[in-house]
Write a protein that holds these residues in place. Structure first.
Motif, mmCIF file in Angstrom:
data_model
loop_
_atom_site.group_PDB
_atom_site.id
_atom_site.type_symbol
_atom_site.label_atom_id
_atom_site.label_comp_id
_atom_site.label_asym_id
_atom_site.label_seq_id
_atom_site.Cartn_x
_atom_site.Cartn_y
_atom_site.Cartn_z
ATOM 1 N N LYS A 75 0.995 -1.266 0.311
ATOM 2 C CA LYS A 75 0.015 0.104 -0.286
ATOM 3 C C LYS A 75 1.281 1.314 -0.062
ATOM 4 C CE LYS A 75 -4.354 2.122 1.912
ATOM 5 N NZ LYS A 75 -5.231 1.927 3.597
ATOM 6 N N ILE A 76 1.709 1.028 0.899
ATOM 7 C CA ILE A 76 3.158 2.773 0.902
ATOM 8 C C ILE A 76 3.408 2.708 -0.457
ATOM 9 C CG2 ILE A 76 5.196 3.039 1.981
ATOM 10 C CD1 ILE A 76 4.841 1.464 4.643
ATOM 11 N N ASN A 77 3.613 2.055 -1.306
ATOM 12 C CA ASN A 77 3.941 2.021 -2.280
ATOM 13 C C ASN A 77 3.168 1.762 -3.784
ATOM 14 O OD1 ASN A 77 7.337 0.639 -1.851
ATOM 15 N ND2 ASN A 77 7.064 -0.919 -2.320
ATOM 16 N N GLN A 78 2.193 2.105 -3.587
ATOM 17 C CA GLN A 78 1.061 1.827 -4.329
ATOM 18 C C GLN A 78 0.933 4.010 -4.168
ATOM 19 O OE1 GLN A 78 -2.887 0.065 -3.750
ATOM 20 N NE2 GLN A 78 -3.343 1.780 -5.379
ATOM 21 N N ILE A 79 1.087 3.693 -3.078
ATOM 22 C CA ILE A 79 0.888 6.141 -2.925
ATOM 23 C C ILE A 79 1.911 6.695 -3.345
ATOM 24 C CG2 ILE A 79 0.891 7.176 -1.274
ATOM 25 C CD1 ILE A 79 -0.937 5.277 0.372
ATOM 26 N N LEU A 80 2.859 5.808 -3.037
ATOM 27 C CA LEU A 80 5.380 6.491 -3.537
ATOM 28 C C LEU A 80 4.862 6.485 -4.816
ATOM 29 C CD1 LEU A 80 7.366 4.751 -1.410
ATOM 30 C CD2 LEU A 80 7.075 7.190 -0.606
ATOM 31 N N ARG A 81 4.445 5.403 -5.478
ATOM 32 C CA ARG A 81 4.644 5.507 -7.141
ATOM 33 C C ARG A 81 3.344 6.959 -7.623
ATOM 34 N NH1 ARG A 81 5.240 -0.339 -6.899
ATOM 35 N NH2 ARG A 81 2.657 -1.234 -6.533
ATOM 36 N N VAL A 122 2.445 9.201 -6.546
ATOM 37 C CA VAL A 122 3.699 10.776 -5.521
ATOM 38 C C VAL A 122 4.915 10.748 -6.232
ATOM 39 C CG1 VAL A 122 4.027 12.599 -4.201
ATOM 40 C CG2 VAL A 122 2.096 10.911 -3.607
ATOM 41 N N LEU A 123 5.805 9.728 -6.731
ATOM 42 C CA LEU A 123 6.778 10.298 -6.939
ATOM 43 C C LEU A 123 7.009 8.575 -7.771
ATOM 44 C CD1 LEU A 123 8.978 10.408 -3.452
ATOM 45 C CD2 LEU A 123 8.179 12.451 -4.639
ATOM 46 N N ASP A 124 8.715 9.147 -8.094
ATOM 47 C CA ASP A 124 8.541 7.612 -9.201
ATOM 48 C C ASP A 124 10.011 6.537 -8.094
ATOM 49 O OD1 ASP A 124 11.381 9.485 -8.977
ATOM 50 O OD2 ASP A 124 11.458 9.581 -11.249
ATOM 51 N N ILE A 125 9.616 6.405 -7.082
ATOM 52 C CA ILE A 125 10.486 5.238 -6.106
ATOM 53 C C ILE A 125 9.147 4.413 -5.688
ATOM 54 C CG2 ILE A 125 11.831 7.379 -5.450
ATOM 55 C CD1 ILE A 125 10.858 7.331 -2.944
ATOM 56 N N GLU A 126 9.664 3.295 -4.804
ATOM 57 C CA GLU A 126 9.140 2.517 -4.283
ATOM 58 C C GLU A 126 9.853 1.531 -3.005
ATOM 59 O OE1 GLU A 126 7.851 -0.941 -6.644
ATOM 60 O OE2 GLU A 126 7.835 0.095 -7.517
ATOM 61 N N ILE A 127 9.690 1.501 -2.367
ATOM 62 C CA ILE A 127 10.415 0.641 -0.988
ATOM 63 C C ILE A 127 10.717 -0.848 -1.348
ATOM 64 C CG2 ILE A 127 10.482 -0.470 0.966
ATOM 65 C CD1 ILE A 127 8.534 1.343 2.362
ATOM 66 N N SER A 128 11.746 -0.885 -2.082
ATOM 67 C CA SER A 128 12.290 -2.310 -2.295
ATOM 68 C C SER A 128 12.571 -3.809 -1.235
ATOM 69 C CB SER A 128 13.946 -2.016 -3.177
ATOM 70 O OG SER A 128 14.974 -2.032 -1.850
ATOM 71 N N SER A 129 13.305 -2.532 0.343
ATOM 72 C CA SER A 129 13.532 -4.488 1.159
ATOM 73 C C SER A 129 12.812 -2.985 2.422
ATOM 74 C CB SER A 129 14.910 -4.362 1.332
ATOM 75 O OG SER A 129 15.206 -4.908 2.194
ATOM 76 N N SER A 151 18.866 6.818 3.575
ATOM 77 C CA SER A 151 19.497 8.124 4.124
ATOM 78 C C SER A 151 20.003 8.643 2.571
ATOM 79 C CB SER A 151 21.108 7.600 4.774
ATOM 80 O OG SER A 151 20.781 6.847 3.923
ATOM 81 N N ASN A 152 19.905 8.018 1.665
ATOM 82 C CA ASN A 152 20.028 8.882 -0.132
ATOM 83 C C ASN A 152 19.499 9.409 -0.982
ATOM 84 O OD1 ASN A 152 22.853 7.668 0.485
ATOM 85 N ND2 ASN A 152 22.303 6.194 -1.561
ATOM 86 N N LEU A 153 17.788 9.325 0.183
ATOM 87 C CA LEU A 153 16.909 10.148 -0.484
ATOM 88 C C LEU A 153 16.862 11.704 -0.698
ATOM 89 C CD1 LEU A 153 13.607 7.879 0.856
ATOM 90 C CD2 LEU A 153 15.120 7.876 -1.655
ATOM 91 N N SER A 154 16.314 12.527 -0.872
ATOM 92 C CA SER A 154 16.124 13.700 -1.304
ATOM 93 C C SER A 154 15.527 14.136 0.048
ATOM 94 C CB SER A 154 15.558 15.058 -2.134
ATOM 95 O OG SER A 154 14.452 14.111 -2.672
ATOM 96 N N SER A 155 15.044 15.181 0.604
ATOM 97 C CA SER A 155 14.668 15.600 1.864
ATOM 98 C C SER A 155 13.735 15.691 1.202
ATOM 99 C CB SER A 155 15.247 17.388 1.207
ATOM 100 O OG SER A 155 16.806 17.424 1.700
ATOM 101 N N VAL A 161 7.503 12.751 1.866
ATOM 102 C CA VAL A 161 6.344 12.311 1.598
ATOM 103 C C VAL A 161 6.490 10.873 2.015
ATOM 104 C CG1 VAL A 161 5.976 10.875 -0.338
ATOM 105 C CG2 VAL A 161 6.508 13.632 -1.105
ATOM 106 N N VAL A 162 8.371 10.155 2.061
ATOM 107 C CA VAL A 162 7.722 8.857 2.805
ATOM 108 C C VAL A 162 7.268 8.884 3.957
ATOM 109 C CG1 VAL A 162 9.266 6.540 3.369
ATOM 110 C CG2 VAL A 162 9.371 7.821 1.194
ATOM 111 N N ASP A 163 8.258 9.849 5.294
ATOM 112 C CA ASP A 163 7.258 9.835 6.323
ATOM 113 C C ASP A 163 5.998 10.224 6.438
ATOM 114 O OD1 ASP A 163 7.487 10.358 9.259
ATOM 115 O OD2 ASP A 163 9.406 12.213 8.698
ATOM 116 N N ILE A 164 5.604 11.473 6.098
ATOM 117 C CA ILE A 164 4.066 11.635 5.852
ATOM 118 C C ILE A 164 2.758 10.503 5.167
ATOM 119 C CG2 ILE A 164 1.826 12.691 5.162
ATOM 120 C CD1 ILE A 164 4.183 15.086 4.974
ATOM 121 N N ILE A 165 3.625 9.857 4.744
ATOM 122 C CA ILE A 165 2.617 8.695 3.999
ATOM 123 C C ILE A 165 2.934 6.542 4.830
ATOM 124 C CG2 ILE A 165 2.512 6.377 2.085
ATOM 125 C CD1 ILE A 165 2.818 8.745 0.417
#
Length: 525
Positions: A170-176, A178-185, A209-213, A218-222
């Motif tokens: 569900k997190i990845n569905q929203i990340l995709r 809003v952004l062009d990233i998703e959790i892999s692990s 840690s390598n994500l942009s601010s 976005v990851v934090d809020i979702i």
């Protein structure tokens, strides 16, 4: 839970402020306005109410009490009580009534080295205690994700990969979206990889840690909302300036996704002056939101009441002015409708044509991206609209220009409905013609005059109206102002244009007059 009203007395910088959302408050409440106008103080009031349910974290009474903060010697002896200074309707407040995210929430790195039993969410002390306190809940949210995965895996009904996919799917569905990233692990704490890992395009398993601010924001809020909505029911979710570090396109997408996450029995309050969020509120979420505009007045001094704004073009322009300052003029209407009336503008480009003022008043709320412009008589309308089409459509590719004429367009000769339809059939599709003779035939309609008299405590003479106004569609009523005054029981002098504009202010979308005008202008019927 959905808040209907808040009253703050001697709270922070407010003397006596009431926010009144009405009896049917909407799901999204947006607090907009410039920095320092008091938006975050509303969330501090909610936070203060939670002090009744927890015995940790307190900024102290001088943070909340106006008298104590300013050391007012007349009131310094009075003890501050948030129960008296903050009145909320409905009044039944529980530990789950408010969930607040501050604007101070930049978790730059994750480095979890161990997992142990976490406290119940309602007892989690990682949450901030005011809008100036740091929000550090990402680490505990990560631990809860890992803990949930372990717990479900131990139950034995699913493999670990199935559990992981259920948790982060569900997190990845929203990340995709809003952004062009998703959790892999979810990482591996035993291998000193206690953080989230992501993939973007062909790049896989790079750390949080390598994500942009902006990506971290976005990851934090979702993640926070997905975890918390299971526990926080009947809750007012508050997010202070959720647009930090985000460009306008991402802002807009994020708010749309946040609204989907919040249950319908809850409410979302956001404090913002972001262009992206304002656009989402103006368009995709307009039927689900109410906007409280702090820029319209000084609400700190004296007794003040704020109601949600009407979503008119004028109000939206003022709000966007907060976000864009002198760039507000670049926000053009999407549809310009040329109508008859005085073509020379007043000081500052103010519309002086009575017809255009009437139409802008009637349709301001529903059609906030439409601007009516007076452009002279019947002949000038055609000439000037053609010029506007040739020029403006080259500058603004999505702008639409319409021409609206009265039915008296045949130089005073009578034109009936058949002639009107012939005109529409033999002219470009951007041309419109009123069904009635002219605008006064709508303003002097019985439905409008009765409502005007009722709102102004005047006696409407229906018998005289029916005997004198026998055909409101075709009768030339424009010059019968004295008769209309007499029918309405008005004994004083009136300025004709001002009186007609005042009549237009009471025309609402539930009235037959409104619906007929709407069909003529916007549906070409």
């Amino acid at each position: 839970m959905r808040i209907k009203k808040i009253q703050l007395k001697q709270f922070k910088r407010f003397d006596d402020l009431t926010l009144d959302l009405g009896n049917e408050p909407r799901k999204i409440i947006a607090l907009v306005g410039p920095n320092g106008c008091g938006k975050s103080s509303i969330f501090d009031a909610f936070e203060a109410k939670l002090k009744n349910f927890r015995n940790y974290g307190d900024e102290g009474n001088t943070f909340y009490s106006k008298a104590l903060f300013y050391e007012d010697q007349q009131h310094i002896s009075q003890s501050y009580s948030h129960n008296n200074s903050i009145i909320i309707e409905p009044s039944l407040i529980t530990r789950k009534s408010f969930y607040i995210r501050t604007s101070y929430r930049f978790t730059s790195k994750l480095n979890v080295t161990q997992i142990k039993a976490l406290p119940d969410m309602l007892s989690d002390r990682s949450e901030p205690i005011s809008t100036i306190a740091l929000d550090t809940r990402l680490e505990s949210n990560y631990k809860r994700l890992i803990g949930n995965a372990q717990e479900q895996f131990e139950e034995g009904s699913q493999t670990y990969n199935q559990v992981k996919e259920a948790l982060i799917g569900k997190i990845n569905q929203i990340l995709r979206s809003v952004l062009d990233i998703e959790i892999s692990s979810l990482g591996n704490i035993l291998k000193q990889k206690g953080q989230l890992y992501f993939k973007k395009g062909n790049t896989k398993d790079f750390p949080y840690s390598n994500l942009s601010s902006g990506e971290k924001e976005v990851v934090d809020i979702i993640i926070d909302l997905i975890i918390k909505v299971e526990k926080y029911t009947e809750t007012v979710f508050c997010i202070d300036e959720p647009e930090l570090h985000l460009n306008t396109s991402i802002q807009r997408k994020l708010l749309i996704e946040i609204e989907k996450l919040i249950p319908e029995n809850c409410q979302l309050w956001i404090a913002t002056h972001s262009i992206g969020f304002l656009r989402a509120l103006q368009e995709e979420l307009k039927d689900k939101s109410q906007v409280i505009d702090f820029s319209a007045d000084d609400y700190f001094t004296g007794t003040k009441i704020i109601n949600p704004i009407k979503p008119s073009r004028q109000n939206w322009q003022r709000i966007f002015n907060t976000a864009l300052e002198d760039l507000t003029g670049l926000i053009s209407p999407r549809k310009i409708i040329y109508c008859e009336g005085r073509d020379s503008p007043g000081r500052g480009g103010v519309e002086r044509g009575m017809d255009a003022q009437v139409f802008n008043t009637v349709f301001a709320e529903k059609y906030h991206d439409v601007q009516f412009v007076s452009s002279g008589g019947n002949t000038e309308l055609d000439q000037r609209s053609d010029i506007a089409l040739a020029i403006l459509t080259k500058v603004f590719s999505d702008i639409e220009i319409l021409v609206l004429k009265d039915r008296d367009m045949a130089s005073g000769r009578d034109t009936d409905e058949q002639a009107r339809q012939l005109y529409l059939n033999n002219n470009p599709s951007n041309h419109r013609v009123l069904k009635r003779w002219e605008i006064e035939n709508y303003l002097f309609d019985k439905e409008v005059l009765q409502k005007y008299c009722l709102s102004n405590e005047l006696n409407f003479n229906e018998e005289k109206y029916d005997s004198e106004i026998t055909d409101i569609i075709n009768q030339h009523v424009k010059d019968n102002l004295s008769l209309i005054k007499n029918i309405c029981g008005i004994t004083t002098n009136v300025t004709p244009d001002i009186f007609k504009i005042n009549l237009s202010k009471i025309i609402t979308s539930d009235m037959n007059v409104y619906q007929e005008l709407e069909n003529c202008i916007f549906n070409r019927q």
